[in-house]
Each structure stands twice: as C-alpha cells, then as structure tokens.
Design an enzyme around this catalytic site. Sequence first.
Site, mmCIF file in Angstrom:
data_model
loop_
_atom_site.group_PDB
_atom_site.id
_atom_site.type_symbol
_atom_site.label_atom_id
_atom_site.label_comp_id
_atom_site.label_asym_id
_atom_site.label_seq_id
_atom_site.Cartn_x
_atom_site.Cartn_y
_atom_site.Cartn_z
ATOM 1 N N GLU A 105 0.712 -1.714 0.097
ATOM 2 C CA GLU A 105 0.020 -0.077 -0.180
ATOM 3 C C GLU A 105 1.178 1.539 -0.017
ATOM 4 O O GLU A 105 0.648 2.137 0.848
ATOM 5 C CB GLU A 105 -0.722 -0.284 1.440
ATOM 6 C CG GLU A 105 -2.377 -1.559 1.167
ATOM 7 C CD GLU A 105 -2.863 -1.447 2.012
ATOM 8 O OE1 GLU A 105 -2.593 -0.919 3.445
ATOM 9 O OE2 GLU A 105 -4.364 -1.818 1.908
ATOM 10 N N GLU B 216 -12.594 -1.850 12.248
ATOM 11 C CA GLU B 216 -12.219 -1.453 10.747
ATOM 12 C C GLU B 216 -13.342 -1.179 9.971
ATOM 13 O O GLU B 216 -13.963 -1.233 9.103
ATOM 14 C CB GLU B 216 -10.856 -1.278 10.614
ATOM 15 C CG GLU B 216 -11.001 -0.648 8.878
ATOM 16 C CD GLU B 216 -9.406 -1.075 8.103
ATOM 17 O OE1 GLU B 216 -8.874 -1.089 8.445
ATOM 18 O OE2 GLU B 216 -9.066 -0.791 7.086
ATOM 19 N N ASP C 286 -7.930 -9.410 4.634
ATOM 20 C CA ASP C 286 -7.643 -8.060 5.179
ATOM 21 C C ASP C 286 -8.945 -7.604 6.714
ATOM 22 O O ASP C 286 -9.972 -7.122 5.995
ATOM 23 C CB ASP C 286 -8.165 -6.525 4.087
ATOM 24 C CG ASP C 286 -7.689 -5.638 5.340
ATOM 25 O OD1 ASP C 286 -7.485 -5.511 6.318
ATOM 26 O OD2 ASP C 286 -7.319 -4.605 4.371
HETATM 27 C C1 BDP Z 1 -5.769 -2.219 5.808
HETATM 28 C C2 BDP Z 1 -6.111 -1.049 6.482
HETATM 29 C C3 BDP Z 1 -4.836 0.196 6.206
HETATM 30 C C4 BDP Z 1 -3.843 0.001 7.250
HETATM 31 C C5 BDP Z 1 -4.099 -1.763 6.456
HETATM 32 C C6 BDP Z 1 -2.415 -2.562 6.516
HETATM 33 O O1 BDP Z 1 -7.399 -0.003 5.951
HETATM 34 O O2 BDP Z 1 -5.451 1.453 7.053
HETATM 35 O O3 BDP Z 1 -3.340 -0.053 6.416
HETATM 36 O O4 BDP Z 1 -5.153 -2.882 6.478
HETATM 37 O O5 BDP Z 1 -2.232 -3.449 7.810
HETATM 38 O O6 BDP Z 1 -6.938 -2.937 6.706
HETATM 39 O O7 BDP Z 1 -0.861 -2.215 7.202
#
Ligand code: BDP
Length: 700
Positions: A296, A398, A370
């Site tokens: 990401e 989340e 996730d």
């Molecule tokens: C996702 C979240 C994000 C996190 C990412 C992570 O949306 O904000 O940075 O995981 O685990 O679920 O790095």
Amino acid sequence: MQKSLILFFLLLFTLRVSAEDGYRLWLRYDRITDESVRSGYVDRFATFRMGTGVDSSSATLRAAIDELRTGLAGMLGTNLAPARGAQKSGSGELTFARVPADQIGAEGYRITDTDGGLRLSASDDAGFLYGVFHLLRMVQMGESLEGISIEEQPEKAVRILNHWDNLDGTVERGYAGFSIFNWHTLPEIIDQRYTDYARACASVGINGSVVTNVNANALIFREDYLDKAAALADVFRPYGIKLYLTARFSSPMELGGLDTADPLDPAVMAWWKEKVDEIYTRIPDFGGFVVKANSEGQPGPREYGRSHAEGANMLADALAPHDGIVMWRAFVYNSDPDADRAMQAYEEFVPLDGTFRDNVMVQVKNGPIDFQPREPFSPLFGATPKTPLLLELQITKEYLGQGTHLVGLAPMFTETLEADTYQQGKGTTVASTVRGLAGVANIGTDRNWTGHPFNQADWYAFGRLAWDPAMSAEAIYAEWAALTYDGEPEVAQTIVDMLIESREICVNYMTPLGLAHQMATGHHYGPGPWVSNLGRPEWNPAYYNRADSNGIGFDRTESGSNALAQYAPQVQAMFADPKTCPPKYLLWFHHLPWDWEMQNGEILWDELCRRYQEGVEGTEWLAARWQSLEGKVDPERHQQVTQYLEVQQREAKWWRDASIAYFRSLSGLPLPEGVPEPEHDLAYYKGLSYPYAPGIQPQW
Ligand code: BDP
C-alpha cells in the site's frame, strides 16, 4: 441559602465521581458488598512478606505491590502491610517466593494456599506481577482461595499491541478519539493514562507495545522523538511491557540523507546499525521493529530488487546484538487485475521460508485478505515451518462498524486460533503454528478508552488469548463481564450472551455466506457492493463479490483462482465442493448461480436475503437483551450502550437494504417471505456519501 447551594454542589460532585465513566476498565476494585465474602478475604490478606531472593525494590515488584495494595484497599477497605517478625502460619500472610527458572518458566507463576496464607512463586519479576493480577482478579470475581493451587505460564512469548497511532496524534482506523500518546508534550509530560494503560495491558498479560503506525514516519528516529519514546518505555518497563517502533524502510534517505535505502548497501546497513545502537542507549530493553514494506505504497526492499528476507535480515542484523526482533508484515498484495489478492502473501513468503534470520518473525493477518467480519484462516499458517510467525488480529473495528457496533471479537479470534491447518497433520491449529499474537489496538483518548463500552472486552480478550489461546470466548467474556459490571450473575450472563452472539449477527447483516470486502469507498463503514471504480481492482467490492445476472461469489477452486490449493489437502477437501463447503465460507470459495440449492434446501438467493434479515433481527435481539438490564447495571453505561445499539440497528438495516437492493438488480429475483422491501431504491444507497466518517485514509 448559601449552605444549601454548597450541599447541592457537593452532591453533584459526589454523583460525578461515583458515575461509571468506564475509565477504570476491568480494574475497578470497588468495595465488596457481601460482608461475609469480604471478611473472608480480609483474613487472607493481612500482611505480605518478601522471601529470599525477591528484590522488593525492583520497579516491577513495587508496581505489583502498589497494585495489590490499591486493589485490596478498594475491595476490602484494608491496608495490606509488610509482615514483621517471623512467619506464623494461619496468619493471613502473602509470601512472594522466588524459585529457579526450571521450576516456573519466564513470566509464569504459581499461587498456593499455605494453611491460611498464600504463596506466590515466580522465577522473575514479571511472574510476580502477573500473579498479583491473577489474585486480584479472583478477589474481584469473588472466587474462593481455599486450597488453591494454580500454575500459569504464558503460552506465547510475544503478546503485543500494535498502535496505528501517528505522530500528529491521529489514529489510523481509530474510533475512540486521538492517540493516547501525546508526542508533542513528551518526554516531560507523563500523563497518568500511560501508567493506567500499562496496568491494564499487564493485567491481561500483554508484554509489548508498538506505539507507532505501520504506515510509518521516519521522524520517530530523530533524537528528540527517541527521547519521547524512551520516556514511554520508562513508564511501561515496570509493567513488563517492552516498547517497539515501526521502521519506515526509507528512513536512511528521509532522515539520514542517503540516496538509497537498498538493504545491501553498506552505507544503509551502517545507518541502521548506528540508529539501532542509539535507540538502545536510550531504551536498553527496546523490543525491536515492526515493518510494513512494499505494501500500500510503503517503501521496501523490492524497490531495489531485494527480497523481503533481505530487507528484514538487514534490520535483524542491526538488532541482534541487543536481542531485538523484527516483525515483518506479510500484508502485501499488488494490483494485478488477474491475480487473486487472497493468494499473494503466500506466494511471496512461502518461497522465502528458511532464509530469514533467527530474530525475524513474519506477522500474518488472520485471514488472507484484510480483517473482514469473516475470512478463512490465512494459508500461510503452518506453511513456513522454518520461519516463526505471529498472528495479527485487528482489535479496532475497521470493517465491523468502525467502533459503534456491538460486536464481540473473541469468537472471531478463537475461530482463527482453533482452525486446523493440517500442515503437520491433524491438530496443527493456527494457534500452534505461531510464536505470538499482535493486536491492532482499539484504544484512544475517549474517557473510557475504547468509545463503545463493550469494545473494552476485545482489548481484554486479546490479552487473555495471547496468554492462553485455548481459552474459550465464553470464559473470557464471563471474566470481563464480572469484572466490569456489578450485579447479579444474570447481568454477566446476559452480557456474555450478547458478546458471543453479536459476531455472527454482524457477519449476517454485513457479509453473509462468505462474502467479504463489501464496504463502501474510503471509510470501510457502510455498504458499497456495487463499487467498481477504484484505482486498483482489488480495492473494489465488485472484485470480491463477482456478482452478475448469473450468480455471485469468488471461485477459488481449480476452475477459478485455485487459492484453495494453498491449503493442506484435508482443508481443501472441506471447502472444494460447494455442496459440502460450510455455508459460512461458501461464496469465499465458490461462484454459484442465484438459484443454487443450498444444503438446507433453500436457493442461494433466498438464503442470502434471509441472512441479511437475520442479522437485522439479531440487532433487535441485542437491544432487547440490553433493555432487560435496565436498572440492573449502572445508568451511565446502560444509556451509552443503548444509544450505540440504536446506531447499530439503523445501520444493520442500511447494510441489509443496500446489499439486497444491489444484488436484486442483478439476480432479478423476488424477495423471499419475511424479508422486507428495501426502504429506498438502489440509486439512493449509491448516492450516500460520508466524507467525514472517522478513520478515512485519503489513499484508499
Ligand atoms: C488495512 C487498513 C489500512 C492499514 C492496512 C495495514 O485499511 O489503514 O494500513 O490495513 O494493515 O486494513 O497495513
């Protein structure tokens, strides 16, 4: 007149201080009202004595004694005093006894009844601290100490909270205010919260805290920030909690002015080595780093053609002389439209098995995607026999209502921990394959720490499960409810039932039958199953549901992505055939026609609609259960939870109606009996926008 005003304010003040604001969490230590129970404990806890080899001046022992005295003063109204003179049996003495490590291992303890007194034995200070919390818990719960002989040893060495807290005070995916760590006023200002946080963590056995976000900031390594981190570590230390930081892989460039962060570049290695040495001069027991790399948008070794192992090992080498560890996250995926995101972490990390240094652990999220309301366990568990793994769980909600929904997470955590990977034969549970547990914290500056009062139960459950992954969700919640709420056993039982049932209720109104990632753009809050316009394919709900006029679901069998092949053959056999695949994973592994006949004889479409409806009805059940406790629990928290339940009921309907409206536009089928017409048309739901929902990240 003046007198009555004073009285009025006095009364107001008394009411205020006695109101249950949730700050004390499960460490409430209120006076025991049953006089016979109280006096029984009073006889037990007259004095305490330090046996030979117990250093009562150590910070941890002092913290343990302080906690014990505070707890007993509150619950019993007595003052636990140090013993004088020779030991007398039957005198209500609590003896701290140090034993060799081959009798009781690290952090473990034994509590025995010694003819009217108690003996707490441990081989290290942390063991005494945990033993004290155990004793206090027993008194809080009114348990008998008669004839007890308890021995406890943490099952996992790493029991760590991951705070996704930013240096500017915001919390990524935080729904309980701002970060409790005030980087601006540290190191001088030591908020009482830091100590109370450490006490709460220690009381459930948490022994590590990563205080910065995985989406990391190199600034944390600047000298002044390291001083701030050191001040926090000083507060945590007596409570057996090590401090860890997230390491931004490009720090040597951003902070050190180098022109590369290539892990094989000698200047980069030297920079990290020096930085790590500098950290240890300030924090001698620094735990190590958590790293999110090449994920990401985060920088990482892949930018230089190096593997995750090469990146992790470089940091591990810098930490090794100090016994520090690297927790390298396996949360990686790319944006190839033809790839199945659920397969990518396995593809990346299994080939690296055996190439990591001994002080590297790979941190794996519970499911392959996730933190969804439900996912099968990640196929990585058990698949890297030479690489120690950590199980990463998300305590912050989340994808489960973002903090306003009552959803007990312990059933979800235990579902993963108990899952059999079959990697080393039957009984290779996920729990047995990991070295420890990491939990993404749900803590913030809200007065009660977690926003929704019931979210405290997830923090509690995480700690207890990291200590003992074999505990049942019911047993954990029974403890939490008894510690956190007063009242008749019926109160605790109702709370336990609500927490246990709520997870399935949430799965039903959000993502039933194995659906996942159906949340709207940005906020991950409400429904958006139609979303298909995001920059990366695997960010789109439509990518996950694959719904069209023919059917719905993600084919991960041989005829589809074949993600199923990443599991052991026995697991494959459980999921491969849609006729026998457990319904909870059906659409995770299979794409099926709308009129597919389910195991219960219903067609898939009808069953899907009914599940949404069941979820909504479940929220009504939760509200009714809570209503039945009116007048039986304190009015402050009763009202607060009632209000949150109203939000949850409204939003469960939103999830049901928006999802059904969208999927009906594809299936063209009528609603089954008992499922109401969506309140609005599909265009209405598509048009909703919540740009200021908390935790929004501009990048995804
Ligand atoms: C996702 C979240 C994000 C996190 C990412 C992570 O949306 O904000 O940075 O995981 O685990 O679920 O790095």
